[in-house]
Design a protein around this motif. Structure first.
Motif, PDB file in Angstrom:
ATOM      1  N   ARG A   1       0.838  -1.197   0.000  1.00 43.62           N
ATOM      2  CA  ARG A   1       0.000   0.000   0.000  1.00 43.62           C
ATOM      3  C   ARG A   1       0.874   1.248   0.000  1.00 43.62           C
ATOM      4  NH1 ARG A   1      -3.588  -0.206   5.166  1.00 43.62           N
ATOM      5  NH2 ARG A   1      -1.547  -0.750   6.013  1.00 43.62           N
ATOM      6  N   VAL A   2       2.036   1.152   0.722  1.00 42.10           N
ATOM      7  CA  VAL A   2       2.872   2.324   0.926  1.00 42.10           C
ATOM      8  C   VAL A   2       4.117   2.263   0.039  1.00 42.10           C
ATOM      9  CG1 VAL A   2       4.166   3.629   2.653  1.00 42.10           C
ATOM     10  CG2 VAL A   2       2.040   2.477   3.293  1.00 42.10           C
ATOM     11  N   LEU A   3       4.688   1.105  -0.066  1.00 40.25           N
ATOM     12  CA  LEU A   3       5.958   0.957  -0.782  1.00 40.25           C
ATOM     13  C   LEU A   3       5.753   0.181  -2.064  1.00 40.25           C
ATOM     14  CD1 LEU A   3       8.164  -0.231   2.212  1.00 40.25           C
ATOM     15  CD2 LEU A   3       7.814   2.100   1.399  1.00 40.25           C
ATOM     16  N   ASP A   4       6.384   0.634  -3.113  1.00 39.78           N
ATOM     17  CA  ASP A   4       6.397  -0.143  -4.342  1.00 39.78           C
ATOM     18  C   ASP A   4       7.644  -1.013  -4.359  1.00 39.78           C
ATOM     19  OD1 ASP A   4       4.933   2.571  -6.163  1.00 39.78           O
ATOM     20  OD2 ASP A   4       4.002   0.777  -5.310  1.00 39.78           O
ATOM     21  N   GLY A   5       7.620  -2.010  -5.194  1.00 40.62           N
ATOM     22  CA  GLY A   5       8.735  -2.955  -5.267  1.00 40.62           C
ATOM     23  C   GLY A   5      10.064  -2.272  -5.571  1.00 40.62           C
ATOM     24  N   ALA A   6      10.027  -1.330  -6.462  1.00 38.39           N
ATOM     25  CA  ALA A   6      11.266  -0.663  -6.860  1.00 38.39           C
ATOM     26  C   ALA A   6      11.921  -0.002  -5.657  1.00 38.39           C
ATOM     27  CB  ALA A   6      10.966   0.382  -7.930  1.00 38.39           C
ATOM     28  N   LEU A   7      11.115   0.682  -4.862  1.00 35.09           N
ATOM     29  CA  LEU A   7      11.663   1.396  -3.717  1.00 35.09           C
ATOM     30  C   LEU A   7      12.172   0.411  -2.670  1.00 35.09           C
ATOM     31  CD1 LEU A   7      10.554   4.675  -2.387  1.00 35.09           C
ATOM     32  CD2 LEU A   7      10.903   2.863  -0.705  1.00 35.09           C
ATOM     33  N   ALA A   8      11.386  -0.645  -2.447  1.00 35.88           N
ATOM     34  CA  ALA A   8      11.788  -1.644  -1.467  1.00 35.88           C
ATOM     35  C   ALA A   8      13.114  -2.277  -1.881  1.00 35.88           C
ATOM     36  CB  ALA A   8      10.695  -2.710  -1.340  1.00 35.88           C
ATOM     37  N   ASP A   9      13.239  -2.535  -3.153  1.00 37.81           N
ATOM     38  CA  ASP A   9      14.470  -3.161  -3.639  1.00 37.81           C
ATOM     39  C   ASP A   9      15.661  -2.208  -3.535  1.00 37.81           C
ATOM     40  OD1 ASP A   9      12.834  -5.148  -6.238  1.00 37.81           O
ATOM     41  OD2 ASP A   9      13.077  -5.454  -4.086  1.00 37.81           O
ATOM     42  N   GLN A  10      15.425  -0.934  -3.788  1.00 32.69           N
ATOM     43  CA  GLN A  10      16.521   0.043  -3.633  1.00 32.69           C
ATOM     44  C   GLN A  10      16.951   0.132  -2.172  1.00 32.69           C
ATOM     45  OE1 GLN A  10      15.775   3.896  -5.629  1.00 32.69           O
ATOM     46  NE2 GLN A  10      14.253   2.772  -6.819  1.00 32.69           N
ATOM     47  N   PHE A  11      15.946   0.076  -1.295  1.00 35.21           N
ATOM     48  CA  PHE A  11      16.220   0.088   0.142  1.00 35.21           C
ATOM     49  C   PHE A  11      17.102  -1.113   0.517  1.00 35.21           C
ATOM     50  CE2 PHE A  11      15.487   0.711   4.595  1.00 35.21           C
ATOM     51  CZ  PHE A  11      15.212  -0.534   5.139  1.00 35.21           C
ATOM     52  N   MET A  12      16.733  -2.269   0.016  1.00 33.56           N
ATOM     53  CA  MET A  12      17.484  -3.472   0.329  1.00 33.56           C
ATOM     54  C   MET A  12      18.874  -3.438  -0.316  1.00 33.56           C
ATOM     55  SD  MET A  12      15.871  -5.273   2.439  1.00 33.56           S
ATOM     56  CE  MET A  12      16.565  -6.916   2.358  1.00 33.56           C
ATOM     57  N   ALA A  13      18.930  -2.876  -1.520  1.00 34.95           N
ATOM     58  CA  ALA A  13      20.232  -2.771  -2.198  1.00 34.95           C
ATOM     59  C   ALA A  13      21.179  -1.904  -1.371  1.00 34.95           C
ATOM     60  CB  ALA A  13      20.034  -2.178  -3.586  1.00 34.95           C
ATOM     61  N   HIS A  14      20.599  -0.893  -0.735  1.00 38.22           N
ATOM     62  CA  HIS A  14      21.404  -0.014   0.112  1.00 38.22           C
ATOM     63  C   HIS A  14      21.986  -0.793   1.286  1.00 38.22           C
ATOM     64  CE1 HIS A  14      22.424   3.394   2.710  1.00 38.22           C
ATOM     65  NE2 HIS A  14      22.380   4.143   1.594  1.00 38.22           N
ATOM     66  N   ILE A  15      21.184  -1.636   1.853  1.00 41.33           N
ATOM     67  CA  ILE A  15      21.649  -2.460   2.972  1.00 41.33           C
ATOM     68  C   ILE A  15      22.735  -3.434   2.488  1.00 41.33           C
ATOM     69  CG2 ILE A  15      20.949  -4.314   4.558  1.00 41.33           C
ATOM     70  CD1 ILE A  15      18.283  -2.833   4.886  1.00 41.33           C
ATOM     71  N   LYS A  16      22.466  -4.003   1.325  1.00 46.24           N
ATOM     72  CA  LYS A  16      23.430  -4.966   0.760  1.00 46.24           C
ATOM     73  C   LYS A  16      24.799  -4.291   0.552  1.00 46.24           C
ATOM     74  CE  LYS A  16      24.073  -7.472  -3.650  1.00 46.24           C
ATOM     75  NZ  LYS A  16      24.261  -8.897  -3.391  1.00 46.24           N
ATOM     76  N   VAL A  17      24.761  -3.124  -0.038  1.00 46.06           N
ATOM     77  CA  VAL A  17      26.011  -2.400  -0.297  1.00 46.06           C
ATOM     78  C   VAL A  17      26.742  -2.088   1.019  1.00 46.06           C
ATOM     79  CG1 VAL A  17      26.950  -0.194  -1.113  1.00 46.06           C
ATOM     80  CG2 VAL A  17      25.289  -1.457  -2.507  1.00 46.06           C
ATOM     81  N   ALA A  18      25.961  -1.637   2.001  1.00 52.74           N
ATOM     82  CA  ALA A  18      26.564  -1.279   3.287  1.00 52.74           C
ATOM     83  C   ALA A  18      27.247  -2.489   3.920  1.00 52.74           C
ATOM     84  CB  ALA A  18      25.488  -0.718   4.222  1.00 52.74           C
ATOM     85  N   LEU A  19      26.598  -3.627   3.864  1.00 55.90           N
ATOM     86  CA  LEU A  19      27.153  -4.816   4.509  1.00 55.90           C
ATOM     87  C   LEU A  19      28.345  -5.358   3.725  1.00 55.90           C
ATOM     88  CD1 LEU A  19      23.797  -6.585   5.488  1.00 55.90           C
ATOM     89  CD2 LEU A  19      25.471  -5.587   7.083  1.00 55.90           C
ATOM     90  N   GLU A  20      28.195  -5.377   2.391  1.00 58.51           N
ATOM     91  CA  GLU A  20      29.270  -5.966   1.573  1.00 58.51           C
ATOM     92  C   GLU A  20      30.522  -5.097   1.563  1.00 58.51           C
ATOM     93  OE1 GLU A  20      26.675  -8.808  -1.423  1.00 58.51           O
ATOM     94  OE2 GLU A  20      27.582  -6.977  -2.263  1.00 58.51           O
ATOM     95  N   ASN A  21      30.298  -3.796   1.815  1.00 54.80           N
ATOM     96  CA  ASN A  21      31.450  -2.893   1.818  1.00 54.80           C
ATOM     97  C   ASN A  21      31.670  -2.290   3.201  1.00 54.80           C
ATOM     98  OD1 ASN A  21      31.852  -2.892  -1.231  1.00 54.80           O
ATOM     99  ND2 ASN A  21      29.706  -2.247  -1.036  1.00 54.80           N
ATOM    100  N   TRP A  22      31.465  -3.095   4.211  1.00 53.02           N
ATOM    101  CA  TRP A  22      31.544  -2.586   5.588  1.00 53.02           C
ATOM    102  C   TRP A  22      32.892  -1.938   5.841  1.00 53.02           C
ATOM    103  CZ3 TRP A  22      27.647  -2.258   8.964  1.00 53.02           C
ATOM    104  CH2 TRP A  22      27.952  -1.800  10.264  1.00 53.02           C
ATOM    105  N   ASP A  23      32.820  -0.675   6.269  1.00 53.14           N
ATOM    106  CA  ASP A  23      34.098  -0.012   6.499  1.00 53.14           C
ATOM    107  C   ASP A  23      34.104   0.752   7.810  1.00 53.14           C
ATOM    108  OD1 ASP A  23      33.494   2.736   4.153  1.00 53.14           O
ATOM    109  OD2 ASP A  23      32.395   2.020   5.908  1.00 53.14           O
ATOM    110  N   GLU A  24      33.077   0.575   8.584  1.00 53.67           N
ATOM    111  CA  GLU A  24      32.982   1.316   9.839  1.00 53.67           C
ATOM    112  C   GLU A  24      33.712   0.547  10.928  1.00 53.67           C
ATOM    113  OE1 GLU A  24      29.553   3.000  12.908  1.00 53.67           O
ATOM    114  OE2 GLU A  24      28.988   1.876  11.124  1.00 53.67           O
ATOM    115  N   SER A  25      34.421   1.289  11.712  1.00 51.01           N
ATOM    116  CA  SER A  25      35.086   0.648  12.847  1.00 51.01           C
ATOM    117  C   SER A  25      34.037   0.324  13.905  1.00 51.01           C
ATOM    118  CB  SER A  25      36.125   1.599  13.450  1.00 51.01           C
ATOM    119  OG  SER A  25      36.542   1.073  14.696  1.00 51.01           O
TER     120      SER A  25
END
Lengths: 324, 414, 377
Positions: free
Chosen positions: B388-412
């Motif tokens: 109702r609130v989120l479309d697939g494209a947005l949800a997938d971009q959100f998840m892609a953001h998480i994926k990128v953050a985890l795969e490129n973890w650089d925070e101490s």
């Protein structure tokens, strides 16, 4: 198959039962020589004799009480009320005597009280009533209201064979207006079974008696407008066919309860309750009643027209419900 | 002026609570918000802070007594009411919607009630998990009729395969799935615990309310795993907390939520309520069921803050010491079916949120890297979101953001 | 045995004298009466007799019009029941009443309505179901009452009004009034329990009720032999503890006299009486009943005993009326009916919607027009 009127079918059904079972006899006012106010028992006196077709004084209470007595000792009396309006004169014998005997002390009371009811013939308040609910509210009685000639014969035979007091309502408007094929062979229509008169998908119209024809008329009309009415003919009001009622409601999801009787305390109220209790989740609209208003049956034609439900009023209600 | 202390409603379906202990005695002074008593409910045991400062003048319900919610438990005789204490009656603890980013709208329940339908339509909606706000009504005054919902079902079927075929995967501890000790017949009827009942009710309600859709991402956890190995021991030594994968997911989710504020929202009628704070609920499996304590304002916490909060909430959940506040006001939820080895799940949204992320088991899998098979620690992340609130494209971009953050973890993490 | 009539009535038709009420039918059996009523009475005054003749002729004329004209024209629908041949009973009884008295007529007793002063037009309006009919189209025929004129109508279960008459009479008695209630019913209704209960009730309480049985030979198709087993119905009176009398219901003088006695008794507080008026239904049960079950000879026999013919002959013979005056009366009655029919016919039918009104009495109850000033009800 012979084509009989509603009235002839009742006469034939009674006659067949009298031939089949010597314990069946008739009791009523003007039923012998005259053949009944509506001629339902015409020819019976000649055929079965004065011992089995008994003209009585104007004494409804005594007629019904006497029928109870005869039934208790093995007879199967069939009582005619000249008009069902006058059944009130025998009310005490019916509701306090006949209806409660089996429950109180186990004796069976196989008897039928039959007669014309209903309006549409300008009979005024005392020759027009649909007072079936007086008896539907009385445990121990059975209440039957046929709409076709076939059912009239099958139900009167079932009523006569029933071991309980049965109140058999004949709509006077149908007596000579309705004809259909009635088999010559022996058959009964079981008490307590409704019948689908017309299959439909949008709105189930549940009704009985003369209003069945009104419902069919409206259904034919509405079909042209794309509204599909299902018409369920109850045939028996006590006991009534809950299964068939719920099946129609579940199928159509909308329901109109139609009767000629007045509104408050009418059969529609009882049916609305059972539908709300047992098929609430199947309803796609309010349960709608189309009934007479809560007044006595008026005499003057414009008033009676206003009083009586008809195809136009039903169609109006159906259209509104369909678009709900 | 006496302030009344009442038995709070510990969640929508909780009806009663038991006084475990009065922390303060009659006549004793108590500051506003200072712990006053402990209560126990089906859901949580909780410490109740005083609604006002003053003297505890009367205790009306004794220890070990069980009373209905909203029962007055005690009275506090205040001095001059301080700011805000004018409302010195503590209301039942209610979920408070954070300040909306859009104009105030009527509450959701009312909006739902405004939808005109019928018993049949509501039943069908429930059976097919349809959100009636999405169905166009063609009946009288826009009423949704049987025809409308049937048409909706037909078109929904044509549009996409329904996601509800897969079994719900909210983690349930094995112990709670146990059969009764002794059978006296072929079946044995055991009443649900209040907590079980509440979960059941909430899950079904959520399925009814939201248009659930799930999306799945596979994430390589090499960098995170390396971080765990490199910093884990030192992290535990410094902070007394064992370093696990969970704070990494929470942290990644918080970052993504900042980028995609609509995922941190809820729906109220025809209005989307954006939340300023990012409060991450993390599902914790208990013996008796599931509870979702919330890390408040996770966006203001660093990695350590998140890890600490996680540890604290998990500990208190397991010892039934969560406060009412601890389980409320979540804006996004993470659940972790992976701890029992599940690869992925399609979790049910925690209402009134609009998305929930499921974390599968992290395990080494063969993957293709540079056209060669490589062995990498991998995880499947799923996101169930409210279409109702989120479309697939947005949800997938959100998840892609998480994926990128985890795969490129650089925070101490230290 | 009809002896009394010779002493009080100077002129009677000779045929009636010979037949003594007819042979061959129970309802025409020789008159018999109980012995506890006084006999000698003066004749009605001349103006009363003329008034009665007018009422008889008016009743006859309008009923013939209803049954044979308006019904067949479709201007009147539903059941049509008339009292042709038995008009003397209602006229010669009700004409003796005073203000505050009540009649409870049966369905063939239009004569009693007219004797109580109900305008013809109102009767016709009711038959025609018009909007401003006394029943506002809700009920038909004589199913309407008028408290001011002291009329309580029947319901179709005949005999039901007998207990109601007891209630009226009880109130007269309790209020110290010397009024009476005249309740009319056919011999068919005497088989109803309500009639028996009412007669016992009235006798026990010494109520001023006159039970008037129009014994017209047939109840629908049922002849008297199938209706009751006593020889004459007057015996029902003493059986309940009240005087009983059987009179020739087609004889204005006899009916007048019998009711004069009964009414006097009632006004003096001596309680109820039972009067059987032997007559004959000169029609079928209703306009759609050919009455083939009635031997044709009976119609012929009673045709000759027509109450109007008899009274006319007597008045002419006694020179209380000239043939010219009779012709004029005849014309004026016909004209009165013509005009009343025309006026009634011109009135509108009710609006269908109005059927919903009037089920209950309330502050705006429009039945208020028939409230009785005499009884302050």
């Amino acid at each position: 198959m012979p084509i009989l009127t509603h009235l002839e079918a009742i006469r034939q059904g009674i006659g067949e039962e009298m031939e089949r079972d010597s314990s069946v006899f008739l009791l009523g006012e003007d039923i012998g020589v005259y053949g009944g106010a509506f001629k339902v028992t015409e020819g019976m006196l000649e055929k079965f004799g004065a011992e089995r077709v008994i003209d009585t004084p104007i004494s409804e209470s005594a007629i019904v009480g006497a029928a109870v007595g005869a039934a208790l000792v093995g007879m199967r009396p069939v009582v005619e009320m000249q008009f069902m309006d006058f059944i009130a004169c025998a009310f005490d014998q019916i509701v306090n005597m006949a209806a409660k005997i089996h429950y109180r002390w186990g004796a069976k009371v196989p008897m039928v009280i039959r007669g014309p009811s209903g309006a549409g013939v300008h009979g005024g308040p005392y020759h027009s009533q649909s007072n079936e609910m007086w008896f539907v509210h009385t445990p121990g009685l059975k209440v039957v209201v046929p709409s076709t000639a076939y059912d009239a014969k099958g139900l009167i035979k079932a009523a006569i064979r029933d071991d309980n007091p049965v109140i058999f309502y004949e709509h006077k408007y149908l007596y000579r207006r309705v004809k259909d094929e009635v088999p010559l062979e022996d058959y009964v229509v079981p008490i307590g079974q409704a019948i689908l008169r017309r299959e439909g998908t949008d709105i189930a119209v549940i009704t009985y008696g003369a209003m069945v024809w009104t419902a069919l008329e409206a259904a034919a009309q509405l079909e042209k407008e794309g509204i599909s009415l299902e018409v369920l003919d109850l045939r028996s009001l006590l006991p009534y066919d809950e299964e068939a009622i719920l099946a129609s409601v579940r199928k159509c999801s909308k329901v109109i309860l139609l009767h000629e009787d007045t509104r408050i305390g009418g059969m529609a109220g009882e049916l609305a309750a059972v539908i709300a209790e047992k098929a609430f989740d199947d309803l796609d609209g309010p349960i709608v009643r189309v009934t007479a208003p809560d007044t006595p049956v008026p005499f003057s034609p414009p008033l009676e027209d206003h009083f009586l439900p008809n195809a136009r009023k039903l169609a109006e209600a159906a259209r509104k419900l369909a678009s709900y | 002026m006496a302030a009344k202390v009442i038995m709070p409603q510990m969640g929508e379906s909780v009806a009663e609570g038991t006084i475990v202990r009065w922390i303060k005695k009659v006549g004793e002074r108590v500051e506003r918000d200072e712990p006053l008593l402990e209560i126990s409910t089906d859901k949580v045991d909780a410490e109740i802070p005083s609604p006002a400062g003053g003297t505890l003048s009367r205790i009306l319900v004794k220890e070990n007594e069980t009373v209905e919610v909203n029962t007055v438990l005690a009275e506090i005789d205040g001095e001059a009411p301080d700011e805000g204490a004018g409302a010195s009656v503590a209301g039942p603890a209610q979920p408070v919607v954070s300040k909306p980013a859009v104009p105030e709208a009527p509450p959701t329940a009312e909006a739902a009630r405004r939808i005109r339908s019928s018993p049949l339509v509501r039943r069908l909606a429930k059976e097919h998990q349809i959100d009636l706000t999405r169905v166009q009504g063609t009946g009288e005054a826009g009423r949704i009729s049987k025809n409308d919902i049937e048409a909706y079902l037909a078109s929904a079927k044509a549009e996409r395969p329904a996601p509800e075929g897969t079994a719900p995967s909210l983690p349930v501890p094995p112990s709670s799935a146990g059969a009764p000790a002794a059978f006296t017949g072929p079946t044995q009827r055991v009443p649900m615990t209040p907590m079980r009942r509440q979960i059941a009710e909430r899950m079904v309600t959520s399925k009814r309310i939201s248009a659930h859709v799930s999306t799945f991402f596979e994430v390589e956890m090499t960098r995170v795993a390396e971080t765990l190995v490199q910093a884990g021991a030192e992290f535990e030594r410094r902070n007394g907390i064992k370093l696990t994968y969970t704070p990494f997911f929470v942290r990644a989710a918080v970052q993504a939520l900042k980028q995609f504020p609509i995922v941190n929202s809820s729906l109220d009628g025809e209005n989307i309520i954006y939340k300023r704070d990012i409060n991450i609920g993390v599902a914790v499996a208990l013996e008796t069921g599931l509870i979702v304590p919330v890390i408040k304002r996770a966006d203001e916490k660093n990695f350590l803050g998140i890890a600490r909060a996680l540890r604290d909430l998990a500990d208190r959940a397991r010892s039934k010491r969560l406060s009412v506040d601890d389980v409320q006001e979540g804006t996004f939820t993470i659940t972790n079916p992976g701890i029992f080895g599940s690869l992925l799940g399609t979790p049910i949204i925690h209402q009134p949120q609009v998305a929930i992320m499921g974390v599968g088991a992290v395990e080494k899998r063969p993957v293709v890297r540079n056209d060669a098979i490589a062995i990498r620690p991998m995880v499947y992340l799923s996101l169930s979101f409210d279409h109702r609130v989120l479309d697939g494209a947005l949800a997938d971009q959100f998840m892609a953001h998480i994926k990128v953050a985890l795969e490129n973890w650089d925070e101490s993490v230290l | 045995m009809g002896v009394k009539h010779k002493t009080i009535r100077p002129a009677r038709t000779s045929r009636h004298d010979r037949s003594g009420g007819g042979e061959g039918s129970r309802s025409g059996a020789p008159l018999a009466r109980s012995h506890d009523v006084s006999r000698a009475r003066p004749l009605p005054a001349a103006d009363t007799l003329l008034r009665m003749l007018y009422l008889l002729k008016l009743t006859r004329e309008v009923e013939v019009r209803i049954e044979r004209v308006l019904y067949r024209q479709g201007k009147i629908v539903g059941g049509v029941y008339v009292g042709r041949g038995q008009e003397a009973i209602g006229v010669a009884s009700a004409i003796q009443l005073v203000e505050g008295d009540f009649v409870l007529p049966s369905h063939r007793d239009l004569s009693a309505y007219l004797a109580r002063g109900i305008p013809l037009e109102r009767v016709l309006l009711n038959w025609m179901g018009r909007a401003d009919a006394p029943s506002r189209g809700r009920d038909n025929t004589l199913h309407f009452g008028d408290l001011n004129k002291g009329i309580i109508p029947i319901v179709s279960p005949l005999g039901d009004t007998c207990p109601v008459a007891c209630g009226l009479a009880l109130q007269f008695k309790l209020r110290g009034k010397r009024n009476v209630a005249l309740v009319y019913f056919g011999e068919g209704a005497t088989s109803r329990g309500d009639v028996h209960e009412a007669m016992n009730f009235a006798a026990v309480m010494k109520l001023p009720v006159i039970f008037i049985c129009n014994n017209n030979g047939y109840a629908y198709s049922t002849p008297v032999q199938k209706q009751y087993a006593v020889k004459d119905l007057w015996r029902r009176g003493p059986a309940y503890g009240m005087p009983g009398e059987s009179v020739d219901g087609n004889d204005v003088y006899a009916v007048y006299s019998a009711h004069q006695r009964a009414i006097e008794r009632a006004r003096k507080g001596e309680g109820p009486s039972f009067v059987e008026c032997k007559t004959f239904r000169m029609t079928g049960h209703s306009a759609h009943d050919a009455a083939e079950y009635v031997p044709a000879a009976l119609f012929k026999e009673w045709e000759d005993k027509d109450p109007i013919t008899r009274l006319q002959s007597d008045l002419l013979q006694r020179r209380l009326m000239t043939p010219e005056a009779l012709a004029t009366l005849h014309e004026s009655v016909r004209k009165e009916v013509d005009e009343a029919v025309a006026r009634a016919e011109a009135r509108p039918l009710p609006d269908g919607e109005s059927a919903n009104e009037g089920v209950y009495c309330g502050p705006d109850c429009w039945w208020g027009q028939t409230r009785s000033q005499a009884f302050d009800v």
